[in-house]
Design a protein around this motif. Structure first.
Motif, PDB file in Angstrom:
ATOM      1  N   GLU A 163      -7.190  -8.354   5.141  1.00 20.06           N
ATOM      2  CA  GLU A 163      -6.106  -8.413   6.284  1.00 20.06           C
ATOM      3  C   GLU A 163      -5.898  -7.172   7.253  1.00 20.06           C
ATOM      4  O   GLU A 163      -4.678  -7.195   8.230  1.00 20.06           O
ATOM      5  CB  GLU A 163      -4.902  -8.903   5.673  1.00 20.06           C
ATOM      6  CG  GLU A 163      -4.836  -9.511   4.305  1.00 20.06           C
ATOM      7  CD  GLU A 163      -4.215 -10.243   4.246  1.00 20.06           C
ATOM      8  OE1 GLU A 163      -3.041  -9.344   3.575  1.00 20.06           O
ATOM      9  OE2 GLU A 163      -4.286 -11.031   3.047  1.00 20.06           O
ATOM     10  N   SER A 164      -5.965  -5.864   6.779  1.00 20.01           N
ATOM     11  CA  SER A 164      -5.959  -4.444   7.211  1.00 20.01           C
ATOM     12  C   SER A 164      -6.541  -4.465   8.497  1.00 20.01           C
ATOM     13  O   SER A 164      -7.677  -4.658   8.224  1.00 20.01           O
ATOM     14  CB  SER A 164      -5.670  -3.833   6.366  1.00 20.01           C
ATOM     15  OG  SER A 164      -6.144  -2.626   6.388  1.00 20.01           O
ATOM     16  N   ASP A 165      -6.255  -4.078   9.378  1.00 21.49           N
ATOM     17  CA  ASP A 165      -6.674  -3.729  10.885  1.00 21.49           C
ATOM     18  C   ASP A 165      -7.566  -2.570  10.516  1.00 21.49           C
ATOM     19  O   ASP A 165      -8.467  -2.444  10.804  1.00 21.49           O
ATOM     20  CB  ASP A 165      -5.920  -3.163  12.237  1.00 21.49           C
ATOM     21  CG  ASP A 165      -5.681  -4.676  12.858  1.00 21.49           C
ATOM     22  OD1 ASP A 165      -6.338  -5.732  12.889  1.00 21.49           O
ATOM     23  OD2 ASP A 165      -4.319  -4.174  13.488  1.00 21.49           O
ATOM     24  N   SER A 166      -7.001  -1.088   9.975  1.00 28.18           N
ATOM     25  CA  SER A 166      -8.263  -0.012   9.767  1.00 28.18           C
ATOM     26  C   SER A 166      -8.839  -0.913   8.175  1.00 28.18           C
ATOM     27  O   SER A 166     -10.047  -0.266   8.753  1.00 28.18           O
ATOM     28  CB  SER A 166      -6.771   0.725   9.081  1.00 28.18           C
ATOM     29  OG  SER A 166      -6.557   1.131  10.203  1.00 28.18           O
ATOM     30  N   VAL A 186     -12.513  -1.073   8.916  1.00 26.86           N
ATOM     31  CA  VAL A 186     -13.912   0.449   8.046  1.00 26.86           C
ATOM     32  C   VAL A 186     -15.292  -0.303   8.073  1.00 26.86           C
ATOM     33  O   VAL A 186     -16.773   0.143   8.358  1.00 26.86           O
ATOM     34  CB  VAL A 186     -13.688   0.853   6.882  1.00 26.86           C
ATOM     35  CG1 VAL A 186     -14.202   1.440   5.752  1.00 26.86           C
ATOM     36  CG2 VAL A 186     -12.378   2.307   7.504  1.00 26.86           C
ATOM     37  N   GLY A 192      -8.189   7.177  -5.569  1.00 26.24           N
ATOM     38  CA  GLY A 192      -7.747   6.980  -4.083  1.00 26.24           C
ATOM     39  C   GLY A 192      -9.083   6.574  -3.211  1.00 26.24           C
ATOM     40  O   GLY A 192      -9.867   6.106  -3.351  1.00 26.24           O
ATOM     41  N   SER A 193      -8.577   7.600  -1.923  1.00 23.61           N
ATOM     42  CA  SER A 193      -9.943   7.054  -1.184  1.00 23.61           C
ATOM     43  C   SER A 193     -11.298   7.902  -1.324  1.00 23.61           C
ATOM     44  O   SER A 193     -11.887   8.080  -0.299  1.00 23.61           O
ATOM     45  CB  SER A 193      -9.292   7.715   0.228  1.00 23.61           C
ATOM     46  OG  SER A 193      -9.208   9.125  -0.033  1.00 23.61           O
ATOM     47  N   THR A 199      -4.204  -2.802  -5.764  1.00 22.27           N
ATOM     48  CA  THR A 199      -3.066  -1.215  -5.191  1.00 22.27           C
ATOM     49  C   THR A 199      -3.652  -0.804  -3.606  1.00 22.27           C
ATOM     50  O   THR A 199      -2.552   0.018  -3.919  1.00 22.27           O
ATOM     51  CB  THR A 199      -4.268   0.017  -6.291  1.00 22.27           C
ATOM     52  OG1 THR A 199      -5.803  -0.217  -5.844  1.00 22.27           O
ATOM     53  CG2 THR A 199      -4.834  -0.676  -7.057  1.00 22.27           C
ATOM     54  N   GLY A 200      -4.249  -2.054  -3.553  1.00 23.10           N
ATOM     55  CA  GLY A 200      -3.532  -1.710  -1.886  1.00 23.10           C
ATOM     56  C   GLY A 200      -4.572  -0.502  -1.129  1.00 23.10           C
ATOM     57  O   GLY A 200      -4.034  -0.088  -0.150  1.00 23.10           O
ATOM     58  N   ILE A 201      -5.214   0.095  -2.067  1.00 20.16           N
ATOM     59  CA  ILE A 201      -6.332   0.990  -1.301  1.00 20.16           C
ATOM     60  C   ILE A 201      -6.660   0.756   0.117  1.00 20.16           C
ATOM     61  O   ILE A 201      -7.417   1.390   0.731  1.00 20.16           O
ATOM     62  CB  ILE A 201      -7.036   2.049  -2.357  1.00 20.16           C
ATOM     63  CG1 ILE A 201      -5.433   2.505  -3.719  1.00 20.16           C
ATOM     64  CG2 ILE A 201      -8.107   3.051  -2.315  1.00 20.16           C
ATOM     65  CD1 ILE A 201      -6.409   3.343  -5.028  1.00 20.16           C
ATOM     66  N   ALA A 260     -11.862   2.919   2.518  1.00 19.28           N
ATOM     67  CA  ALA A 260     -11.483   4.038   2.972  1.00 19.28           C
ATOM     68  C   ALA A 260     -10.285   4.484   2.826  1.00 19.28           C
ATOM     69  O   ALA A 260     -10.138   6.108   3.303  1.00 19.28           O
ATOM     70  CB  ALA A 260     -12.125   4.362   4.623  1.00 19.28           C
ATOM     71  N   GLY A 261      -9.948   3.829   1.741  1.00 17.25           N
ATOM     72  CA  GLY A 261      -8.342   3.552   0.897  1.00 17.25           C
ATOM     73  C   GLY A 261      -7.333   3.941   2.738  1.00 17.25           C
ATOM     74  O   GLY A 261      -6.283   5.090   2.238  1.00 17.25           O
ATOM     75  N   LEU A 262      -7.663   3.417   3.199  1.00 16.51           N
ATOM     76  CA  LEU A 262      -6.349   2.894   4.265  1.00 16.51           C
ATOM     77  C   LEU A 262      -5.588   1.683   4.813  1.00 16.51           C
ATOM     78  O   LEU A 262      -5.079   1.845   5.981  1.00 16.51           O
ATOM     79  CB  LEU A 262      -7.555   3.030   5.461  1.00 16.51           C
ATOM     80  CG  LEU A 262      -8.463   4.133   6.190  1.00 16.51           C
ATOM     81  CD1 LEU A 262      -9.042   3.858   7.215  1.00 16.51           C
ATOM     82  CD2 LEU A 262      -7.732   5.209   6.360  1.00 16.51           C
ATOM     83  N   GLY A 263      -5.722   1.419   3.616  1.00 17.31           N
ATOM     84  CA  GLY A 263      -4.699   0.317   2.546  1.00 17.31           C
ATOM     85  C   GLY A 263      -5.658  -1.101   3.097  1.00 17.31           C
ATOM     86  O   GLY A 263      -6.100  -0.908   4.779  1.00 17.31           O
ATOM     87  N   ARG A 311      -7.201  -5.097   1.496  1.00 21.34           N
ATOM     88  CA  ARG A 311      -6.946  -6.243   0.437  1.00 21.34           C
ATOM     89  C   ARG A 311      -7.817  -5.308  -0.530  1.00 21.34           C
ATOM     90  O   ARG A 311      -8.335  -6.201  -1.794  1.00 21.34           O
ATOM     91  CB  ARG A 311      -6.243  -7.372   0.427  1.00 21.34           C
ATOM     92  CG  ARG A 311      -5.174  -8.167   1.624  1.00 21.34           C
ATOM     93  CD  ARG A 311      -3.945  -7.817   0.548  1.00 21.34           C
ATOM     94  NE  ARG A 311      -2.919  -7.963   1.532  1.00 21.34           N
ATOM     95  CZ  ARG A 311      -2.344  -7.564   1.139  1.00 21.34           C
ATOM     96  NH1 ARG A 311      -1.639  -6.681  -0.185  1.00 21.34           N
ATOM     97  NH2 ARG A 311      -0.865  -7.868   1.770  1.00 21.34           N
TER      98      ARG A 311
END
Lengths: 186, 280
Positions: free
Chosen positions: B40-43, B47, B179-180, B234-236, B239-242, B244
């Protein structure tokens, strides 16, 4: 989303126009430096030795390329984990660098120093080394050739795709974005 | 007893090193495509698109998927009725790695001593995990392992009372702390049971399975589903940019263990889950 175009080396004005989460296409001159090159540079700074290049305004890329096959400028070249460079970074910022490219979270000390020195930390996409290498138009080893892939390579890049992680206002895009998508602890 | 020449093994290892570093396996590519469909995240979507394009560029142009072409892990299943002639197994593997990393323009990322840190110049030695198995064939998987994700891997000796919930807490803690850094979306290899070193090797072998294929052991398959949901909560994100999709899959491999123990090893594998296999 808007993409900002920038040219390296960077000025304070360039850096102050960036906010965590900004997409950036960076062109100009950048230098690769990994663990071993950082150790040597910091040692030279501490001894007051002449450095292999002027650090003022420079952007360091935490990366070590694969060898260039015949007919190519460079092999694959994505970012390495930045946190290993954290122990050297405050001194590098004191010495004048303005930007860093890598992947992964930075320490609190580094984030504070980024604010103090009005610098910026960008991420490039880890593991996209084949794609990123296509944005490199020239590559030359300028220091520590004996370190092989860890030598300092001077790169000319065109529209190198980055995202701002830590801006000079203290924002951290990793923290912001993770909290947005976190569903809480299990 | 069947005989296979060491020089033939050298050539096959060489080719497998080059193939593994430049051609992302189809199951990994499919998993990235599936991740793009549900992210769902654009970032995160940006990636994933970059990673898919990167894999195509690497394959078409014959350059490494990632500049970190790894420490070379080589898994060998050696038939008890086959004999290598003209050289030893370990020499042949290392010669294949030497030739592959040199002729394939792959990065040499191995230092001869962990403290002295002089580059060996040819990416040797490989880390070889060899098993003796029935039969007269040799099966080999070459799996270059990048340093960024390996550095984030972890082993912990839990106590039996901690059970599945303890395993889940440890796996999520490992992923969250990473994390990333390990280049998500990752594949999480979990080794459960045995002893400390057995758990670690199981966590590596877990990564050799087709991405997302469930364990054939029902409790392990159930644990894989729970772990994947927890890791992705965790939402990481990519690339750790947020986002699903923090992990493409969690694979669990288990083994019997001591009445006092519950060893757990977690190997984090970056999205460039590279491997090439052959049998002869």
């Amino acid at each position: 989303m808007e993409v900002k175009k920038l040219s390296a080396p960077l000025t304070e004005r360039d850096v102050c126009g960036l906010i965590a989460g900004d997409r950036v296409l960076l062109s100009g001159t950048i230098y690769t430096a990994r663990d071993a090159a950082h150790a040597r540079l910091v040692e030279m700074i501490r001894h007051g030795d002449k450095l292999p290049f002027d650090l003022t305004g420079q952007v360091l890329y935490y990366a070590g390329p694969t060898p260039a096959p015949p007919g190519r400028v460079i092999g694959s070249l994505g970012p390495t984990t930045s946190s290993r460079m954290d122990v050297y970074t405050v001194e590098m910022l004191n010495a004048g660098i303005k930007g860093m490219i890598g992947k992964g979270e930075r320490s609190t000390d580094v984030i504070d120093a980024i604010v103090r020195h009005r610098a910026v930390y960008f991420a490039a996409t880890g593991g996209a080394g084949a794609l990123l290498a296509k944005r490199v138009v020239s590559c030359e080893v300028v220091a520590f050739e004996d370190l092989g892939c860890e030598a300092i390579h001077k790169l000319e890049v065109v529209d190198f795709p980055l995202i701002v992680i830590n801006d000079c206002f203290g924002n951290d895009f990793y923290r912001q974005s993770r909290s947005r998508y976190s569903l809480g602890s299990p | 007893m069947r005989q296979i020449s060491a020089s033939e093994l050298v050539t096959r290892i060489k080719d497998a090193c080059i193939e593994a570093c430049t051609v992302l396996p189809q199951d990994v590519l499919n998993a990235l495509e599936n991740a793009l469909a549900r992210e769902e995240s654009d970032s995160g979507r940006d990636v994933l698109k970059q990673l898919i394009e990167n894999a195509h560029i690497a394959r078409e142009e014959g350059i490494p998927i990632c500049q970190d072409t790894g420490l070379t892990l080589v898994f060998v299943d050696m038939g008890e009725d086959v004999r290598l002639v003209g050289g030893s197994l370990y020499e042949a593997v290392n010669e294949g790695v030497r030739q592959g990393y040199t002729e394939g323009y792959l990065r040499k990322s191995v230092v001869s001593h962990p403290l002295a840190r002089t580059n060996t110049g040819d990416n040797t030695p490989a880390v070889v995990h060899c098993r003796l198995v029935p039969g007269d064939t040799i099966s080999v998987t070459v799996a270059p392992k990048g340093g960024g994700s390996e550095n984030m891997s972890s082993v912990r000796m839990l106590t039996p009372s901690e059970g599945a919930d303890g395993v889940l807490r440890f796996v999520v803690e490992t992923v969250r702390n990473a994390g990333s850094n390990p280049c998500p979306p990752i594949i999480v290899g979990v080794g459960l049971g045995g002893t400390m070193e057995m758990a670690a090797i199981l966590s590596k072998r877990a990564l050799l399975r087709e991405v997302g294929k469930a364990s054939c052991v029902p409790p392990d398959a159930e644990l894989e589903r729970r772990l994947l949901d927890a890791v992705n909560a965790t939402g990481i994100g990519p690339a750790g940019l947020g986002g699903r999709v923090t992990a493409l899959a969690v694979h669990v491999e288990s083994f019997p263990c001591h009445i006092a123990s519950l060893p757990v090893a977690v190997t984090l594998q970056c999205h460039a889950a590279r491997h090439a296999s052959f049998t002869f």
